[in-house]
Design a protein around this motif. Sequence first.
Motif, PDB file in Angstrom:
ATOM      1  N   GLY A   1     -31.265  34.295  92.015  1.00 57.99           N
ATOM      2  CA  GLY A   1     -31.060  34.906  93.319  1.00 57.99           C
ATOM      3  C   GLY A   1     -29.780  34.460  93.981  1.00 57.99           C
ATOM      4  O   GLY A   1     -29.208  33.422  93.668  1.00 57.99           O
TER       5      GLY A   1
ATOM      6  N   THR B   1     -32.799  39.156  94.292  1.00 58.58           N
ATOM      7  CA  THR B   1     -33.364  38.381  93.198  1.00 58.58           C
ATOM      8  C   THR B   1     -33.534  39.273  91.972  1.00 58.58           C
ATOM      9  O   THR B   1     -33.905  40.436  92.094  1.00 58.58           O
ATOM     10  CB  THR B   1     -34.748  37.815  93.593  1.00 58.58           C
ATOM     11  OG1 THR B   1     -34.575  36.897  94.664  1.00 58.58           O
ATOM     12  CG2 THR B   1     -35.426  37.103  92.436  1.00 58.58           C
TER      13      THR B   1
ATOM     14  N   ASP C   1     -41.618  39.785  95.342  1.00 58.63           N
ATOM     15  CA  ASP C   1     -42.703  40.279  96.188  1.00 58.63           C
ATOM     16  C   ASP C   1     -43.741  41.036  95.360  1.00 58.63           C
ATOM     17  O   ASP C   1     -43.629  41.145  94.139  1.00 58.63           O
ATOM     18  CB  ASP C   1     -42.142  41.149  97.311  1.00 58.63           C
ATOM     19  CG  ASP C   1     -41.336  42.335  96.793  1.00 58.63           C
ATOM     20  OD1 ASP C   1     -41.406  42.652  95.589  1.00 58.63           O
ATOM     21  OD2 ASP C   1     -40.626  42.953  97.604  1.00 58.63           O
TER      22      ASP C   1
ATOM     23  N   ASP D   1     -33.913  29.443  96.572  1.00 56.19           N
ATOM     24  CA  ASP D   1     -35.301  29.797  96.243  1.00 56.19           C
ATOM     25  C   ASP D   1     -35.402  31.266  95.842  1.00 56.19           C
ATOM     26  O   ASP D   1     -35.871  32.112  96.613  1.00 56.19           O
ATOM     27  CB  ASP D   1     -36.226  29.517  97.427  1.00 56.19           C
ATOM     28  CG  ASP D   1     -37.692  29.785  97.070  1.00 56.19           C
ATOM     29  OD1 ASP D   1     -38.017  29.894  95.864  1.00 56.19           O
ATOM     30  OD2 ASP D   1     -38.516  29.882  97.998  1.00 56.19           O
ATOM     31  N   PRO D   2     -34.978  31.602  94.615  1.00 50.95           N
ATOM     32  CA  PRO D   2     -35.055  33.006  94.206  1.00 50.95           C
ATOM     33  C   PRO D   2     -36.480  33.525  94.112  1.00 50.95           C
ATOM     34  O   PRO D   2     -36.716  34.716  94.260  1.00 50.95           O
ATOM     35  CB  PRO D   2     -34.363  33.019  92.836  1.00 50.95           C
ATOM     36  CG  PRO D   2     -34.417  31.617  92.354  1.00 50.95           C
ATOM     37  CD  PRO D   2     -34.415  30.747  93.579  1.00 50.95           C
ATOM     38  N   TRP D   3     -37.462  32.638  93.886  1.00 54.65           N
ATOM     39  CA  TRP D   3     -38.854  33.077  93.780  1.00 54.65           C
ATOM     40  C   TRP D   3     -39.354  33.684  95.086  1.00 54.65           C
ATOM     41  O   TRP D   3     -40.279  34.508  95.067  1.00 54.65           O
ATOM     42  CB  TRP D   3     -39.753  31.924  93.349  1.00 54.65           C
ATOM     43  CG  TRP D   3     -39.456  31.495  91.952  1.00 54.65           C
ATOM     44  CD1 TRP D   3     -38.826  30.345  91.555  1.00 54.65           C
ATOM     45  CD2 TRP D   3     -39.729  32.214  90.759  1.00 54.65           C
ATOM     46  NE1 TRP D   3     -38.705  30.315  90.193  1.00 54.65           N
ATOM     47  CE2 TRP D   3     -39.260  31.455  89.669  1.00 54.65           C
ATOM     48  CE3 TRP D   3     -40.348  33.434  90.493  1.00 54.65           C
ATOM     49  CZ2 TRP D   3     -39.367  31.868  88.350  1.00 54.65           C
ATOM     50  CZ3 TRP D   3     -40.463  33.850  89.170  1.00 54.65           C
ATOM     51  CH2 TRP D   3     -39.987  33.075  88.124  1.00 54.65           C
ATOM     52  N   SER D   4     -38.760  33.316  96.209  1.00 53.29           N
ATOM     53  CA  SER D   4     -39.185  33.902  97.490  1.00 53.29           C
ATOM     54  C   SER D   4     -38.892  35.401  97.548  1.00 53.29           C
ATOM     55  O   SER D   4     -39.475  36.112  98.352  1.00 53.29           O
ATOM     56  CB  SER D   4     -38.522  33.171  98.658  1.00 53.29           C
ATOM     57  OG  SER D   4     -37.116  33.397  98.654  1.00 53.29           O
ATOM     58  N   GLY D   5     -38.014  35.884  96.693  1.00 48.11           N
ATOM     59  CA  GLY D   5     -37.693  37.307  96.653  1.00 48.11           C
ATOM     60  C   GLY D   5     -38.582  38.108  95.723  1.00 48.11           C
ATOM     61  O   GLY D   5     -38.468  39.322  95.643  1.00 48.11           O
TER      62      GLY D   5
ATOM     63  N   GLY E   1     -34.856  36.881  98.637  1.00 54.48           N
ATOM     64  CA  GLY E   1     -34.577  35.675  97.868  1.00 54.48           C
ATOM     65  C   GLY E   1     -33.243  35.057  98.214  1.00 54.48           C
ATOM     66  O   GLY E   1     -32.482  35.593  99.016  1.00 54.48           O
ATOM     67  N   SER E   2     -32.978  33.923  97.609  1.00 52.30           N
ATOM     68  CA  SER E   2     -31.728  33.213  97.834  1.00 52.30           C
ATOM     69  C   SER E   2     -31.426  32.361  96.614  1.00 52.30           C
ATOM     70  O   SER E   2     -32.271  32.207  95.735  1.00 52.30           O
ATOM     71  CB  SER E   2     -31.853  32.321  99.071  1.00 52.30           C
ATOM     72  OG  SER E   2     -32.784  31.285  98.817  1.00 52.30           O
TER      73      SER E   2
ATOM     74  N   ALA F   1     -36.240  33.537  87.504  1.00 56.65           N
ATOM     75  CA  ALA F   1     -35.704  34.272  88.651  1.00 56.65           C
ATOM     76  C   ALA F   1     -34.316  33.748  88.994  1.00 56.65           C
ATOM     77  O   ALA F   1     -34.074  32.541  88.987  1.00 56.65           O
ATOM     78  CB  ALA F   1     -36.627  34.135  89.852  1.00 56.65           C
TER      79      ALA F   1
END
Length: 171
Positions: A106, A111, A149, A143-147, A139-140, A104
């Motif tokens: 982001g 992301t 979904d 922490d691209p994994w937070s994007g 994401g960011s 990932a």
Amino acid sequence: MIVKGKKLLPMAFALAAALFVAACGNTGGGGSSSTSVGGSTAPAPPTVPFAEAKFAFAPVTGAPATVLTRLSAELGKEAYIQHVSLVPSGDTAATYVVKGYLSALGDTSGTILVYVWDIFDTSGRRVHRISGQETSAGGSQSDPWSGVDSSTTANVARRTISSIVAWGNAR
């Protein structure tokens, strides 16, 4: 693909290039590949009739457990919907083993989830490769994994299983 930020697109190209270089190396599967530079080589047809084939997904690398849990559930749903026979990882009844790799990227605009699936026959020879990417708004950089979904994992699962079906029916 429309991307709001200007940072995400160059990072995606860099990741895609890195994955391409990694794909050219030895995958541990005997060195056979269904892809080539330029995409001019057709995938090797499956050796087992698709109606008789059983697929086992090996543990996927590169993603956190939360993403893998969602993706696994979505792959199971799509396999059921599209009539793909799945068996547990390590099951000796498997005709093909599918190994997956996720990454990932982001930034503030979203992301990109990049996925690669290698399909191996019972002798350990890679017979097919599926790859692609999905974008999401969250994401960011940190922490691209937070994007990633549920919609993103559902899209990856749908495209992955559809690609397996298309390859399986290419006999």
